[in-house]
Scaffold this active site. Structure first.
Site, PDB file in Angstrom:
ATOM      1  N   GLU A 249     -21.236  -1.167 -67.150  1.00 24.40           N
ATOM      2  CA  GLU A 249     -21.560  -1.701 -65.829  1.00 24.40           C
ATOM      3  C   GLU A 249     -22.184  -3.092 -65.965  1.00 24.40           C
ATOM      4  O   GLU A 249     -21.872  -4.000 -65.210  1.00 24.40           O
ATOM      5  CB  GLU A 249     -22.528  -0.745 -65.128  1.00 24.40           C
ATOM      6  N   GLU A 374     -36.036  -6.998 -66.136  1.00 27.75           N
ATOM      7  CA  GLU A 374     -37.126  -6.679 -67.060  1.00 27.75           C
ATOM      8  C   GLU A 374     -36.696  -5.610 -68.060  1.00 27.75           C
ATOM      9  O   GLU A 374     -37.050  -5.685 -69.242  1.00 27.75           O
ATOM     10  CB  GLU A 374     -38.368  -6.223 -66.264  1.00 27.75           C
TER      11      GLU A 374
END
Lengths: 390, 371
Positions: A249, A374
């Protein structure tokens, strides 16, 4: 002529002849595309024609084996087809989570029976899939998911809630991560199952986003019966499939969605004075973003070429996802700057119902979905830089 | 576009890696600096580089070169960047060799290209004049005078100009076009001041006062050749920045894996981890930009000049970030002369300016793309 050169020439000629003109115009939103599924309808004759012609060639899933509905193209050929489609701005005839996500997972982890049962309907656009990963309490910390699947002999009884299921309200089936075992670490005991969204006990509710659109849903499972043969891979080994799919993905999310160059789109908003955009600071920022865009596309090409045929990019997919999505956000901030007051219109024909503003808002999700920036930086720190404690 | 090295290129890179790490490491630059060396680079090293074929990497075989192209030149420059190796590679093997190869007459080529590939001549391109790179703003004039030209003007940041055996001077001609002229630095009216730069490398300020050269001193059609020279220079400087920025990045990551504070390895802190990982990402984009621009040059791509300029801009930004983050993450020792990271910061600052900084190229890209 080499085989690849000949393939390129033939592909180019075929596309020229078979891709209708209206299918070479950029789409304004996902809803203008044909996503397939039980209830899907074509929005135009051209769309139908284009889909059917590509399907007949096996080019809705060009690199899948013929027995699964594909054309069996090798990596180089598939790349050429992609380039040639891009060259004429040909639309994707069948955007599909089944093609992008479930297909690769089944090809790698599924049984032969599962491949033969599920892949051809994906290739033909008959079944539309959605992805059940995140839960209200399991976002960045996906492995802490709690949706329970109890072993009831020949079926699992599934109870829980998923969130951010893309187009769950329009999908026919779902591929879903469930917890089959609570005794080990959080990564153990996760399983990957498939079930029909029409099963008893499945309910969906669209989530309205800041863009005003609802591409995502909440999905509730209340005593849903999932036949055991719909377990992909081993019970308790679902995390490996999930990781593989997330990597996959990420490689896709990193790609630039702009159909024209950033500067062309910006100039359309600002106009030029003596050949230059009136705001020199914005002009410089746009040039900088175009250079990064170029370097980013060269990096994707390089990393794909470096990876052995069929191999995953590994942790570098996190790098591509991180940089691509952050760059995408930067580009839409610049387009909003360029558009100024005009870009703020939300409900007007002039603004195509706030198309730019809505797209700008949608890009904010790019660096959250599929693992936040992050999280990607954590993965780079751990797996590439091998920093302690990462 | 070839973004992955082939076997020959991998071999060359490995050879270069060993050669520069052994023969011209950072300690060699420190020695040259501390001894206030008159040349500013090691002539014996340059002779060895010629023997290895490095000086003639972009010179054709008829003139003693190995003609391996710009990808090869970039691979060499990357290793020089990693080791801060001082040599006249950029001035002579890239800028001068490209100018003469593409603009020289048969006689000029015979004389100078062979000397370059043999390591017998150091040459310097006298292009810029002011504080910033600005080829369109060249004011040095070359007036027609008899059968030759009379050159007047002032040049700055002439890399290796203090020891060049021959200068290539860019000057505006009677028709306002830019011409390139071979000028012997010993000619009357040429005044050369050595400028030792922040990176302990050398350039020169050169005054040209009524400098007379003959008609055959001029290289052919200046503008096209100059574009080619600048593109080659930009791609190769970008490659050197890739090496210098990459080395700065790697030594910084190594340092934060060792340094302890608050009872922890500082690399355990997410505040540093995320910055290091961002820098890694920039490093990957930087490498792709360099490879794409070098390939475009070698393939004669119609957009080669644009890609070289884009790579120069990107690499300037990447390497600047790498050196700044490098010094910061090293903390106090990053400010000391003893640690190498500061030397990388200095070299990177010089390379950023050479042949146009990022802002210059942003403006150029926008102008050429009509926005």
């Amino acid at each position: 002529m080499s085989d690849l050169k000949q393939f390129r020439a033939e592909t180019r000629a075929w596309l020229e002849e078979n891709c209708p003109k209206s299918m070479r115009a950029p789409v304004k939103s996902d809803s203008e595309m044909y996503w397939g599924g039980r209830g899907a309808k074509f929005q135009s004759e051209d769309q139908k024609l284009w889909f059917e012609r590509m399907l007949a060639k096996g080019w809705t899933v060009p690199s899948w084996d013929k027995k699964y509905g594909g054309a069996g193209l090798n990596r180089a050929q598939a790349q050429i087809l992609k380039q040639e489609m891009k060259r004429i701005n040909a639309r994707n005839p069948l955007p599909s989570f089944g093609i992008w996500m479930l297909g690769p997972a089944l090809l790698k982890f599924g049984s032969e029976d599962q491949k033969l049962e599920f892949l051809p309907p994906i290739a033909r656009g008959e079944i539309r899939w959605c992805q059940g990963y995140s839960e209200p309490g399991a976002g960045s910390d996906l492995a802490s998911l709690a949706t329970k699947a109890e072993d009831k002999g020949d079926y699992y009884l599934v109870n829980g809630q998923k969130v951010w299921t893309s187009y769950a309200d329009q999908a026919d089936w779902i591929f879903c991560l469930v917890r089959t075992d609570n005794s080990g670490t959080k990564h153990q005991g996760i399983s990957f199952v498939l079930f029909d969204m029409e099963s008893e006990g499945v309910e969906t509710r669209p989530i309205k986003l800041i863009s005003g659109k609802s591409p995502f849903c909440e999905t509730f499972m209340n005593d849903v019966k999932v036949p055991k043969e719909n377990l992909v891979g081993e019970e308790g080994q679902g995390w490996n499939i999930a990781k593989y799919l997330l990597t996959h993905e990420r490689e896709m999310i990193g790609e630039s969605p702009l159909s024209r160059s950033l500067s062309e789109m910006a100039v359309q908003q600002t106009g030029t004075v003596e050949g230059k955009m009136p705001d020199p600071y914005l002009r410089g920022k746009i040039a900088e973003a175009e250079i990064d865009d170029w370097a980013m596309s060269m990096t994707m090409a390089r990393m794909l070429a470096e990876a052995k045929a069929g191999a995953s990019l590994g942790a570098n997919s996190s790098m591509l996802k991180y940089y691509g999505t952050e760059l995408n956000k930067r580009k839409f901030e610049l387009l909003m700057d360029a558009a100024g007051h005009d870009g703020l219109e939300w409900e007007s024909e002039r603004s195509e119902e706030g198309n730019l503003a809505r797209t700008w808002l949608r890009t904010k999700g790019n660096s959250i979905e599929g693992g936040t920036s992050e999280v990607q930086l954590n993965i780079i720190s751990k797996h590439i830089l091998q920093l302690p404690g990462a | 576009m070839a973004l992955v090295l082939n076997e020959d290129e991998v071999t060359l890179r490995d050879t270069a890696e060993g050669f520069f790490a052994n023969k011209a490491p950072v300690t060699a630059l420190r020695k040259l600096r501390d001894a206030r060396d008159e040349t500013g680079f090691d002539r014996a090293l340059w002779a060895e580089m010629a023997d290895m074929g490095f000086a003639g990497v972009c010179v054709d075989e008829d003139h003693g070169g190995v003609d391996m192209g710009f990808m090869a030149a970039g691979l060499l420059a990357e290793q020089m960047g990693r080791n801060l190796s001082a040599s006249p590679f950029l001035s002579t093997a890239i800028l001068a060799a490209t100018a003469i190869r593409h603009g020289g007459t048969a006689e000029q080529k015979a004389k100078w290209l062979s000397a370059i590939s043999g390591g017998r001549a150091v040459m310097a391109l006298a292009l810029d004049e002011g504080a910033k790179h600005n080829p369109k703003g060249i004011q040095t004039r070359a007036e027609t005078s008899g059968n030759g030209f009379k050159i007047n003007g002032a040049k700055a940041m002439v890399v290796d100009g203090h020891v060049a055996d021959q200068l290539i001077v860019a000057a505006r001609m009677d028709d306002e076009q830019i011409g390139l002229f071979l000028v012997d630095p010993k000619t009357a009216g040429v005044d050369i001041e050595r400028t030792i730069m922040v990176d302990s490398r050398n350039a020169a300020r050169i005054d040209l006062k009524d400098v007379e050269v003959t008609g055959d001193a001029r290289l052919s059609e200046g503008d096209d050749v100059l574009t080619k020279v600048m593109s080659a220079g930009r791609a190769v400087v970008a490659a050197e920045l890739l090496g210098a920025g990459g080395a700065a990045f790697e030594m910084t990551v190594a340092y934060i894996k060792e340094r302890k504070q608050f009872g922890k390895i500082i690399g355990e802190f997410q505040g540093l981890q995320h910055r290091a990982s961002h820098l890694y990402s920039e490093y990957q984009l930087a490498r792709s930009a360099v490879l794409a621009s070098l390939t475009a040059l070698d393939e004669g791509d119609e957009n080669a000049a644009k890609y070289c300029a884009m790579a120069k801009a990107k690499l300037g930004s990447f390497a600047k970030l790498a050196s700044q983050e490098g010094v910061q993450m090293h903390g106090g020792v990053g400010m000391t002369d003893e640690y190498d990271i500061g030397l990388y910061m200095k070299r990177i600052r010089v390379l950023q300016e050479l042949l146009g900084d990022a802002s210059y190229h942003f403006d150029q890209l926008a102008t050429q793309s009509h926005y």
